[in-house]
Scaffold this active site. Sequence first.
Site, PDB file in Angstrom:
ATOM      1  N   HIS A   1    -107.066 -93.733 -10.849  1.00  0.00           N
ATOM      2  CA  HIS A   1    -106.055 -93.353 -11.948  1.00  0.00           C
ATOM      3  C   HIS A   1    -105.544 -92.152 -12.285  1.00  0.00           C
ATOM      4  O   HIS A   1    -106.302 -91.219 -12.472  1.00  0.00           O
ATOM      5  CB  HIS A   1    -106.870 -93.932 -13.349  1.00  0.00           C
ATOM      6  CG  HIS A   1    -107.096 -95.334 -13.360  1.00  0.00           C
ATOM      7  ND1 HIS A   1    -108.227 -95.884 -13.974  1.00  0.00           N
ATOM      8  CD2 HIS A   1    -106.359 -96.481 -12.933  1.00  0.00           C
ATOM      9  CE1 HIS A   1    -108.482 -97.097 -13.943  1.00  0.00           C
ATOM     10  NE2 HIS A   1    -107.302 -97.671 -13.435  1.00  0.00           N
TER      11      HIS A   1
ATOM     12  N   TYR B   1    -110.770 -89.831 -13.311  1.00  0.00           N
ATOM     13  CA  TYR B   1    -112.124 -89.876 -12.838  1.00  0.00           C
ATOM     14  C   TYR B   1    -112.505 -91.270 -12.419  1.00  0.00           C
ATOM     15  O   TYR B   1    -113.828 -91.752 -12.759  1.00  0.00           O
ATOM     16  CB  TYR B   1    -113.114 -89.227 -13.955  1.00  0.00           C
ATOM     17  CG  TYR B   1    -112.652 -88.191 -14.627  1.00  0.00           C
ATOM     18  CD1 TYR B   1    -111.951 -86.957 -13.795  1.00  0.00           C
ATOM     19  CD2 TYR B   1    -112.642 -88.062 -15.958  1.00  0.00           C
ATOM     20  CE1 TYR B   1    -111.799 -85.856 -14.527  1.00  0.00           C
ATOM     21  CE2 TYR B   1    -111.920 -86.981 -16.864  1.00  0.00           C
ATOM     22  CZ  TYR B   1    -111.686 -85.886 -16.233  1.00  0.00           C
ATOM     23  OH  TYR B   1    -110.897 -85.007 -16.744  1.00  0.00           O
ATOM     24  N   HIS B   2    -111.536 -92.216 -11.980  1.00  0.00           N
ATOM     25  CA  HIS B   2    -112.152 -93.506 -11.667  1.00  0.00           C
ATOM     26  C   HIS B   2    -111.707 -93.657 -10.100  1.00  0.00           C
ATOM     27  O   HIS B   2    -111.118 -94.694  -9.763  1.00  0.00           O
ATOM     28  CB  HIS B   2    -111.458 -94.355 -12.425  1.00  0.00           C
ATOM     29  CG  HIS B   2    -111.484 -94.337 -13.983  1.00  0.00           C
ATOM     30  ND1 HIS B   2    -110.466 -94.564 -14.853  1.00  0.00           N
ATOM     31  CD2 HIS B   2    -112.627 -93.630 -14.381  1.00  0.00           C
ATOM     32  CE1 HIS B   2    -111.005 -94.335 -15.962  1.00  0.00           C
ATOM     33  NE2 HIS B   2    -112.107 -93.678 -15.994  1.00  0.00           N
ATOM     34  N   PRO B   3    -112.476 -92.920  -9.140  1.00  0.00           N
ATOM     35  CA  PRO B   3    -112.242 -93.193  -7.667  1.00  0.00           C
ATOM     36  C   PRO B   3    -113.059 -94.634  -7.177  1.00  0.00           C
ATOM     37  O   PRO B   3    -113.941 -94.594  -7.385  1.00  0.00           O
ATOM     38  CB  PRO B   3    -112.511 -92.048  -7.137  1.00  0.00           C
ATOM     39  CG  PRO B   3    -113.767 -91.366  -7.884  1.00  0.00           C
ATOM     40  CD  PRO B   3    -113.197 -91.900  -9.306  1.00  0.00           C
TER      41      PRO B   3
END
Length: 538
Positions: free
Chosen positions: A299, A472-474
Amino acid sequence: MQADYVIVGGGSAGATLASRLSEDPNTTVCLLEAGGRGDSILVRAPAAVVAMLPGRPKINNWAYETVPQPGLNGRRGYQPRGKGLGGSSAINAMLYIRGHAGDYDEWASLGCEGWDWQSVLPYFCKAENNERGADDVHGASGPLQVSNQKSPRPITDAFVAAGQSLQIRQVDDFNSGDNEGIGLYQVTQFHDEARNGERCSAAAAYLHPVMDRPNLTVLTGAHASRILFEGKRAVGVQYLQHQQSHEVKAAREVILCGGGFNSPQLLQLSGVGREEDIRPHGIEMRHHLPGVGQNLQDHLDFTLAYKSRDRDNFGISLPGSVSLLGHILNWRKTGTGMIATPFAEGAAFFKTDPAEHRADVQLHFVISIVDDHARKLHLGHGFSCHVCVLRPKSRGSVTLVSSDPMAAPRIDPGFLSDPEDLDVLMNGVRKTRQIMAAEPLARYIHKELFIEGEPDDAALEQHIRNRADTIYHPVGTCKMGMDDMAVVDPQLRVHGLDGLRVVDASVMPRLVGGNTNAPTIMIAEKAADMIRDAAAHI
């Protein structure tokens, strides 16, 4: 050493899985975690995330960087990831968000049978101990404590009211399957009397209470370096601890729970992946699997920030410093107040195009000035609003830098490589600035930082390319499915290998429309049932 299951990574998935699998006293589990116990006061006190997130110094944080991003004017992005039991749930904003029901139905349509909304909902409920009680879409008896915010600030209520003034509906529950609207986040925070107001990381929920089980071995400071194979079967893991190399054998399965970066890295270090990613580093090929490390999705986020004369928020000032001790004492006594805040108190999900059937932008309204992941500080007080693209079309990759298992992976998110992502983000930023300028929120603004006036499209594009970065959403680098680029099948077993699964956010074939911690815990809950079922049929 030997165990039935060897789990690599004690983050949100690994902590959940280790707890669930070790519920059977006849099953032995060994969990390897590169970091520490994840139970310090910095983890337990929600507001202390500001000390861990910047990675200066690296506290419970891998603090990775990306390669230079052409879409971000050549800047290197910052990628904080939790290091320690609880993983990123120990350093995040504690936001409990599942995404949209359609996200999971889309997974199922991509070949992930059994992962549609109705199939995963029971696992969300199983995990959850919601302060509001149980209903058709929530649970109240699970390990993960989910709470209403303890002390949301008045400025956050003003944010919600400002959105309502622009015809955005107020929402009390963002987790029923349709999250469009504006309101307050629920958070993964203790609401019982003993620990009220403390962070409820996945480790605090699932793992710390059961560390004394005789069939569960948890090794911290244990950095996995290689999966051990006999032919095409995974039989154990080599790891480094106290600068010494050790091995632990798996009688049944090796399960990778390292997340979107570390799981593909360990596969590649073990010779599993694309030849061009492995052989140049002098690593012997074990198994060709072209999807390993590909399909990285994240994101991308742009932050608006404002200075304010209001001091009922976090800021850098003499009065703010003087009052901090009082806030700490209040939190220790009651579990409420400023120290209990998730910082990102206000939530909004909206469509930038009415033709969309799901919200395509998410907002995080934060009660402090946020600049470069809190690595750049500003005197005074203020507030911020993150704007992120929920379903990016840009794709990136995770590959090796070298054969050294202690080296960070090469992370290339490919931010803004698809021009549609820029269009969505620009539209989202413009709508968010309208919310910020609406009453009753506008009265809190003294000065907007970074942007002056109403920038034209070219100017706004440059603002975004100069300042946007991850929120922070890999995910996606060991994606689930049955196509040629899938790494795991719908049972999360690695294609073409035996005794090896991946259970973490890396298996998501598409990024969900929201924060990824709750979905990762759900994945582990579902995986635990699948693994137990497989063992019962041996």
